[in-house]
Scaffold this motif. Structure first.
Motif, short mmCIF file in Angstrom:
data_model
loop_
_atom_site.label_atom_id
_atom_site.label_comp_id
_atom_site.label_asym_id
_atom_site.label_seq_id
_atom_site.Cartn_x
_atom_site.Cartn_y
_atom_site.Cartn_z
N PRO A 47 -0.36 0.03 -1.10
CA PRO A 47 0.58 -0.26 -0.02
C PRO A 47 0.06 0.12 1.36
CG PRO A 47 1.30 1.64 -1.28
CD PRO A 47 0.15 1.04 -2.03
N TYR A 53 0.52 -5.98 5.58
CA TYR A 53 0.61 -4.98 4.54
C TYR A 53 1.38 -5.56 3.36
CZ TYR A 53 -1.11 -1.37 7.66
OH TYR A 53 -1.89 -0.62 8.48
N ALA A 70 3.89 -4.69 1.72
CA ALA A 70 5.35 -4.65 1.82
C ALA A 70 5.89 -5.86 2.57
CB ALA A 70 5.81 -3.37 2.50
N GLU A 71 5.02 -6.52 3.37
CA GLU A 71 5.47 -7.68 4.12
C GLU A 71 5.35 -8.97 3.31
OE1 GLU A 71 4.05 -7.61 8.39
OE2 GLU A 71 2.76 -6.10 7.50
N PRO A 98 2.04 2.90 9.78
CA PRO A 98 3.06 1.85 9.91
C PRO A 98 3.50 1.28 8.57
CG PRO A 98 0.90 1.07 10.62
CD PRO A 98 0.78 2.54 10.40
N TRP A 99 2.68 1.42 7.52
CA TRP A 99 3.05 0.85 6.23
C TRP A 99 4.04 1.73 5.50
CZ3 TRP A 99 1.92 4.55 2.78
CH2 TRP A 99 0.95 5.49 3.17
N GLY A 158 7.90 0.93 4.21
CA GLY A 158 7.99 -0.52 4.32
C GLY A 158 7.88 -1.05 5.74
N GLY A 159 7.19 -0.29 6.61
CA GLY A 159 7.05 -0.74 7.99
C GLY A 159 6.13 -1.94 8.13
N ARG A 160 6.07 -2.49 9.31
CA ARG A 160 5.24 -3.66 9.54
C ARG A 160 3.94 -3.28 10.23
NH1 ARG A 160 7.43 -8.53 9.14
NH2 ARG A 160 9.35 -8.45 7.95
N ALA A 161 2.97 -4.15 10.11
CA ALA A 161 1.70 -3.92 10.78
C ALA A 161 1.89 -4.07 12.28
CB ALA A 161 0.67 -4.93 10.30
N PRO A 162 1.15 -3.24 13.05
CA PRO A 162 1.25 -3.41 14.50
C PRO A 162 0.77 -4.81 14.89
CG PRO A 162 -0.52 -1.88 13.91
CD PRO A 162 0.21 -2.19 12.66
#
Lengths: 271, 297
Positions: free
Chosen positions: A87, A138, A140-141, B288-289, B292-296
């Protein structure tokens, strides 16, 4: 490149609980073996034996005539139903990781030209599974299907000799699952890999494989439920299955009577 | 039940067609608006200040020299004096020299603990032989009340800096180690198997799979441990020190010097809050991950 697998009278038990009983099996290089069975009948144990995560209690497993290594290694790639990808790495990073582990023993990272080379190779692999648009995301996206595509790319970039799939599409929607079937068949045809795929979906097992194994417990002792293990009760070359066999298996492994399923002829022809 | 025919309107008492109240949502479903949120957040702070102001004014009206509850204005002036005036004897500004002394102790103690947590936590969580060796021992170690060790620390390490830093380490390192160890044990088995099928060695698994995934947890755990770290710092300073925030408030307690104690307490609280915020922002920026965060972009 691709490997043959031989189970020679393999038993697996945990304490007094026998899980697998006298498994004898010859798998030729390049076969696509699907494994079905009721839950708790040793399918996963079978896969763990192949991975080297567990050792047989009795008997031997041979890969191309040599004993299978006693721990997981790069010659056997794997895709699990979940948690197969890292992840904290991007899509590209996930696929590059395998290349970096081999080339940089101490840092596990590549720099400069070697890194660019690995990046190109990883990108090509990701294109092959249709993820060229998500390189910097990532996991999770990604949707469930895309995560499984990534897990497949990650495994194949190491050019394993055997690919192990543990219910890889079990958590996906039916439509997505169909796309994944097409993808895995395409990759299998192109690489000629030996594939073992565990599934609880009998139809999927019939559709994808060149050979179907059914695991089942034949003997039950109600006073000692762990006394007998599962064995391979059906071992069928696919493409020539009649309806009666299909129905027999379906009742044996307890798949509910749903819409009438007809065993589809696999879309590939055996060499 | 009302009749079903025709449009049904809520009546003036707020009952709907089934006689239920329809106007008021349940309390758990009522969200404050933006202005309301700010007001509600400010409310307890304002309330405490107000209560203090009134109590102080009442006492001072009775006795203008009452030391117990100085007025807010006096406290403000006192804070300014502590933060700007040089001590006549040493030439130091009291608040800053105390802050520096305390933060060095806190930083060393927490920093060393975090490093221990990371290293020992990872190896005990990942490597079965080390787990067998250290895990039960660490459980027992973490049961020792750290403050009970303080006399021993003073005897062994003297009353200098080392014993204070050691107290913080004894206080927070076992928690950090066990937290990180659990975190490592919670990593899905599938990931570790997958890494091995990609050819990773134990070292590479630690470096590229485990370490990056437990780093944000380390920052989280450190954030939680900061509270107890402050506790141990002030306790150690109260007993034996020559400078430091805890030393100062316990020193002036003898003179009932609330004009010093209260600003110091507020200052310590502000520092603690700032570190908490810093660690939270750092976690979000660096990882950021995580969650469950998003990539910059």
């Amino acid at each position: 490149m691709t490997a043959a697998i031989h189970f020679d009278k393999v038993w697996k038990s945990y304490g007094h609980d026998v899980v697998l009983e006298r498994i004898d099996l010859q798998v030729k290089a390049g076969e696509f073996v699907t494994v079905v069975g009721a839950s708790g009948c040793g399918k996963t144990t079978f896969l763990r034996l192949l991975l080297g995560e567990e050792a047989p209690s009795r008997g031997h497993i041979l890969m191309d005539g040599r004993p299978l290594p006693a721990e997981p290694g790069p010659d056997r790639g794997v895709v699990f139903q979940r948690y197969s990808v890292f992840p904290h790495m991007t899509v590209l990073g996930n696929v590059m990781a395998g290349l970096e582990f081999a080339a940089a023993p101490f840092t596990g990272r590549l720099l400069g030209r070697a890194r660019r080379h690995a990046r190109d190779e990883a990108r090509d692999m990701l294109c092959a599974v249709g993820l060229e648009g998500a390189l910097d995301k990532y996991p999770a996206e990604l949707s469930g299907g895309m995560q499984q595509r990534l897990a497949i790319a990650q495994a194949l970039v190491k050019r394993p000799r055997v690919l192990l799939l543990d219910e890889p599409f079990g958590a996906l929607d039916p439509g997505i699952r169909k796309d994944m079937h097409a993808l895995i068949l395409d990759l299998w045809r192109r690489t000629g890999l030996t594939v073992f795929m565990i599934t609880h979906d009998l139809k999927e097992g019939f559709y994808l494989g060149t050979r179907l194994l059914v695991f089942d417990k034949l003997r039950h002792d109600p006073h000692a439920p762990g006394a007998y293990g599962a064995r391979i009760t059906y071992d069928i070359p696919l493409g020539q299955t009649d309806r009666q066999v299909y129905e027999d298996i379906r009742t044996a492994i307890g798949v509910p009577e749903s819409a009438p399923l007809s065993p589809q002829t696999p879309p590939h022809t055996e060499a | 039940m009302m009749s079903r025919g025709g449009p049904v309107r809520g009546t003036a008492t707020g009952t709907g067609p089934d006689g239920e109240r329809t106007r008021m949502k349940r309390l758990i479903n009522r969200q404050p608006g933006r202005v309301g949120s700010v007001l509600l957040t400010a409310l307890p702070f304002v309330g405490v200040l107000l209560a203090y102001g009134i109590a102080s004014a009442l006492r001072l009206a009775e006795n203008p020299n009452d030391p117990l509850l100085p007025s807010l204005l006096t406290l403000g002036e006192s804070f300014l004096r502590l933060a700007t005036e040089e001590n006549r004897r040493t030439g130091d500004i009291l608040l800053w020299s105390d802050t520096a002394a305390s933060l060095i102790r806190l930083g060393l103690g927490v920093g060393i603990s975090a490093l221990m947590g990371l290293i020992i936590g990872i190896v005990t969580g990942l490597i079965p032989v080390v787990h067998r060796t250290l895990s039960p021992f660490l459980v027992v170690l973490s049961m020792i009340p750290p403050l009970a060790l303080l006399p021993i620390l003073f005897i062994v390490f003297g009353v200098g800096e080392l014993s204070k830093v050691m107290l913080i380490i004894f206080g927070v390192a076992p928690f950090l180690i066990r937290d990180l160890q659990q975190r490592v044990e919670q990593l899905p088995r599938e990931q570790l198997i997958k890494a091995q099928t990609l050819g990773a060695s134990t070292w590479q698994i630690i470096l590229r799979v485990v370490l990056p995934q437990v780093m944000p947890r380390l920052l989280d755990a450190t954030r939680l441990a900061l509270g107890s770290a402050w506790l141990f710092l002030i306790a150690a300073e109260a007993i034996a020190a020559t400078e430091g925030l805890g030393y100062r408030i316990f020193l002036v307690r003898r003179y009932l010097d609330m004009e010093t104690i209260l600003p110091y307490v507020v200052w310590i609280t502000l520092l603690a809050f700032a570190f908490d915020l810093l660690l939270r922002v750092l976690t979000r920026r660096l990882f950021p991950w995580y969650r469950g965060g998003r990539a910059p972009a």
